[in-house]
Design a protein around this motif. Sequence first.
Motif, PDB file in Angstrom:
ATOM      1  N   ARG A   9      26.676 152.508  36.287  1.00 17.71           N
ATOM      2  CA  ARG A   9      27.073 151.148  36.400  1.00 17.71           C
ATOM      3  C   ARG A   9      27.316 150.794  34.701  1.00 17.71           C
ATOM      4  O   ARG A   9      26.468 151.009  33.972  1.00 17.71           O
ATOM      5  N   ARG A  10      28.289 150.266  34.403  1.00 16.30           N
ATOM      6  CA  ARG A  10      28.714 149.940  33.352  1.00 16.30           C
ATOM      7  C   ARG A  10      29.496 148.335  33.119  1.00 16.30           C
ATOM      8  O   ARG A  10      29.843 147.890  34.129  1.00 16.30           O
ATOM      9  N   SER A  11      29.247 147.345  32.137  1.00 12.64           N
ATOM     10  CA  SER A  11      29.927 146.279  32.063  1.00 12.64           C
ATOM     11  C   SER A  11      31.598 146.668  32.002  1.00 12.64           C
ATOM     12  O   SER A  11      31.804 147.260  30.937  1.00 12.64           O
ATOM     13  N   ARG A  55      35.408 145.808  31.470  1.00 11.76           N
ATOM     14  CA  ARG A  55      36.121 144.760  30.956  1.00 11.76           C
ATOM     15  C   ARG A  55      37.575 145.077  30.900  1.00 11.76           C
ATOM     16  O   ARG A  55      38.540 144.384  30.119  1.00 11.76           O
ATOM     17  N   TRP A 100      38.475 138.655  30.653  1.00  7.86           N
ATOM     18  CA  TRP A 100      38.981 140.071  30.761  1.00  7.86           C
ATOM     19  C   TRP A 100      39.993 140.466  31.639  1.00  7.86           C
ATOM     20  O   TRP A 100      40.227 141.479  32.026  1.00  7.86           O
ATOM     21  N   TYR A 128      20.270 134.633  39.039  1.00  7.30           N
ATOM     22  CA  TYR A 128      20.555 135.924  38.176  1.00  7.30           C
ATOM     23  C   TYR A 128      20.243 137.284  38.941  1.00  7.30           C
ATOM     24  O   TYR A 128      20.768 138.121  38.846  1.00  7.30           O
ATOM     25  N   THR A 173      31.320 142.817  35.393  1.00  6.54           N
ATOM     26  CA  THR A 173      30.642 142.374  34.192  1.00  6.54           C
ATOM     27  C   THR A 173      30.018 140.964  34.582  1.00  6.54           C
ATOM     28  O   THR A 173      30.849 140.082  34.568  1.00  6.54           O
ATOM     29  N   MET A 174      28.682 140.805  33.929  1.00  3.56           N
ATOM     30  CA  MET A 174      28.273 139.324  34.278  1.00  3.56           C
ATOM     31  C   MET A 174      28.889 138.642  32.867  1.00  3.56           C
ATOM     32  O   MET A 174      28.830 139.049  31.671  1.00  3.56           O
ATOM     33  N   ILE A 175      29.161 137.298  32.905  1.00  2.00           N
ATOM     34  CA  ILE A 175      29.887 136.714  32.038  1.00  2.00           C
ATOM     35  C   ILE A 175      28.875 135.285  31.847  1.00  2.00           C
ATOM     36  O   ILE A 175      29.137 134.398  32.829  1.00  2.00           O
ATOM     37  N   GLY A 176      28.233 135.092  30.906  1.00  2.00           N
ATOM     38  CA  GLY A 176      27.179 134.041  30.570  1.00  2.00           C
ATOM     39  C   GLY A 176      28.041 132.979  30.133  1.00  2.00           C
ATOM     40  O   GLY A 176      27.945 131.699  30.846  1.00  2.00           O
ATOM     41  N   ILE A 177      28.998 133.205  29.362  1.00  2.00           N
ATOM     42  CA  ILE A 177      29.865 132.051  28.782  1.00  2.00           C
ATOM     43  C   ILE A 177      30.615 130.937  29.655  1.00  2.00           C
ATOM     44  O   ILE A 177      30.667 129.734  29.588  1.00  2.00           O
ATOM     45  N   ILE A 199      25.563 131.831  36.178  1.00  2.91           N
ATOM     46  CA  ILE A 199      26.191 133.004  35.561  1.00  2.91           C
ATOM     47  C   ILE A 199      27.136 133.328  36.597  1.00  2.91           C
ATOM     48  O   ILE A 199      27.408 132.847  37.410  1.00  2.91           O
ATOM     49  N   ARG A 238      19.586 154.361  27.547  1.00  2.00           N
ATOM     50  CA  ARG A 238      18.757 152.982  27.726  1.00  2.00           C
ATOM     51  C   ARG A 238      17.549 152.917  27.665  1.00  2.00           C
ATOM     52  O   ARG A 238      16.962 153.725  28.851  1.00  2.00           O
TER      53      ARG A 238
HETATM   54  C1  LIG Z   1      23.130 137.372  31.335  1.00  2.00           C
HETATM   55  C2  LIG Z   1      24.203 138.280  30.657  1.00  2.00           C
HETATM   56  C3  LIG Z   1      25.440 137.557  30.257  1.00  2.00           C
HETATM   57  C4  LIG Z   1      26.402 138.450  29.920  1.00  2.00           C
HETATM   58  N1  LIG Z   1      27.472 137.689  29.214  1.00  2.00           N
HETATM   59  C5  LIG Z   1      28.626 138.359  28.669  1.00  2.00           C
HETATM   60  C6  LIG Z   1      29.774 137.839  28.315  1.00  2.00           C
HETATM   61  O1  LIG Z   1      29.852 136.505  28.287  1.00  2.00           O
HETATM   62  N2  LIG Z   1      30.870 138.519  27.897  1.00  2.00           N
HETATM   63  C7  LIG Z   1      30.751 140.027  28.220  1.00  2.00           C
HETATM   64  O2  LIG Z   1      31.852 140.413  27.781  1.00  2.00           O
HETATM   65  N3  LIG Z   1      29.628 140.512  28.611  1.00  2.00           N
HETATM   66  C8  LIG Z   1      28.481 139.733  28.875  1.00  2.00           C
HETATM   67  N4  LIG Z   1      27.532 140.578  29.257  1.00  2.00           N
HETATM   68  C9  LIG Z   1      27.446 142.096  29.711  1.00  2.00           C
HETATM   69  C10 LIG Z   1      26.560 142.674  28.555  1.00  2.00           C
HETATM   70  O3  LIG Z   1      27.352 142.556  27.116  1.00  2.00           O
HETATM   71  C11 LIG Z   1      26.264 144.128  28.800  1.00  2.00           C
HETATM   72  O4  LIG Z   1      25.582 144.026  29.990  1.00  2.00           O
HETATM   73  C12 LIG Z   1      25.715 144.815  27.628  1.00  2.00           C
HETATM   74  O5  LIG Z   1      26.467 144.976  26.629  1.00  2.00           O
HETATM   75  C13 LIG Z   1      25.061 146.118  28.100  1.00  2.00           C
HETATM   76  O6  LIG Z   1      26.155 146.813  28.559  1.00  2.00           O
HETATM   77  P1  LIG Z   1      26.261 147.552  30.040  1.00  2.00           P
HETATM   78  O7  LIG Z   1      26.157 146.539  30.988  1.00  2.00           O
HETATM   79  O8  LIG Z   1      27.685 148.358  30.089  1.00  2.00           O
HETATM   80  O9  LIG Z   1      25.072 148.462  30.056  1.00  2.00           O
HETATM   81  C14 LIG Z   1      26.488 139.741  29.889  1.00  2.00           C
HETATM   82  C15 LIG Z   1      25.523 140.352  30.447  1.00  2.00           C
HETATM   83  C16 LIG Z   1      24.205 139.651  30.775  1.00  2.00           C
HETATM   84  C17 LIG Z   1      23.139 140.343  31.535  1.00  2.00           C
END
Ligand SMILES: Cc1cc2nc3c(=O)[nH]c(=O)nc-3n(C[C@H](O)[C@H](O)[C@H](O)COP(=O)(O)O)c2cc1C
Length: 298
Positions: free
Chosen positions: A88-90, A92, A198, A220, A238-242, A267, A284
């Motif tokens: 699993r990766r974020s 984008r 993205w 969450y 990808t989780m996007i908080g913003i 979220i 990690r």
């Molecule tokens: C609560 C939370 C909020 C996040 N918000 C954003 C965001 O607004 N934009 C974004 O590009 N990534 C966001 N991420 C993704 C993180 O940047 C990412 O999980 C982190 O860099 C680790 O990378 P990985 O998920 O590939 O392991 C968020 C992750 C979490 C858990």
Amino acid sequence: MPQPTIDAETCIACGACVGVCPCLVYRRTKDGVEVHPEHADWCFACGQCMAVCPTEATRVAGFDYAHFPPLPGGVADPAALEALFLSRRSVRRFTEEPVSPEALGDIVRLSAMAPFGVPPTDVEVTVFGTRGQIEAILPAVYTGMEQFMQALKNPIYRFLIRRQMGAEMFDALVEHLLPLIPPMCRMYRDTGFDAATWGAPAMLLFHHAKRSVSGKENCYVACTYAMLAAQALGLGTTMIGIMAGVIDMDKALRAELGIPDGNQCEISLILGHPAASYRRAIPRAHKTVTWVEQPPRA
Ligand SMILES: Cc1cc2nc3c(=O)[nH]c(=O)nc-3n(C[C@H](O)[C@H](O)[C@H](O)COP(=O)(O)O)c2cc1C
């Protein structure tokens, strides 16, 4: 009131319900099992007594055995689960391929299997099933970010926000996240490039009534389940908080999206078919892991 009951005719007094009930609603008697007369109203309708009863003798008001599907049997293979976690990766970068409504339905359905603080769950999900639906809100989202940055220049607004958020969280935000917002907005305005969602073809937004126990945490955890369910379906997320933060501040946008006034957006999760495939996992580990070696108090 959940009104737990046991059908004396069908109960085989195995005590399974006694063994799982978190509210100590059931008790053994010399003749069998009964609803503890003084604990009946402790029931918070988690459904565990009905999930475990071999003869469908326990009942909780509002639940029906017809809606308790039999378990498929077995549990996840640890190696497969590890592979899922490691890969699993974020994500984008997405292909143009949309996410099917069936896949989105499955992801939302499976994310509802996540644990939550106190039944019934308070997690609410708004599903953006197409890129068009996401793009339709982006102008308001970027305007919201720009207005927020502008408002922060006002020392009184800044003071109030810092007090509302807590000084430590606000200072961390100022240090790590806020510097990213102006270039993000500039890129969107100048080139249309969207670094908030993205280019994702789908998005889930998790929110909850403000008057709820652990609503934030529940969102969450559910979002994490959605993420893993999507991963198992070959999708990237990808989780996007913003996004949640900006939507939360925009009353008109919330109304447009049908998000109730008393709800808090927590979220969002963008989803799509990944445009890249990764070759290796990223190392990690938690910041600290401390094994308690002796009782802290004698
Ligand atoms: C609560 C939370 C909020 C996040 N918000 C954003 C965001 O607004 N934009 C974004 O590009 N990534 C966001 N991420 C993704 C993180 O940047 C990412 O999980 C982190 O860099 C680790 O990378 P990985 O998920 O590939 O392991 C968020 C992750 C979490 C858990």
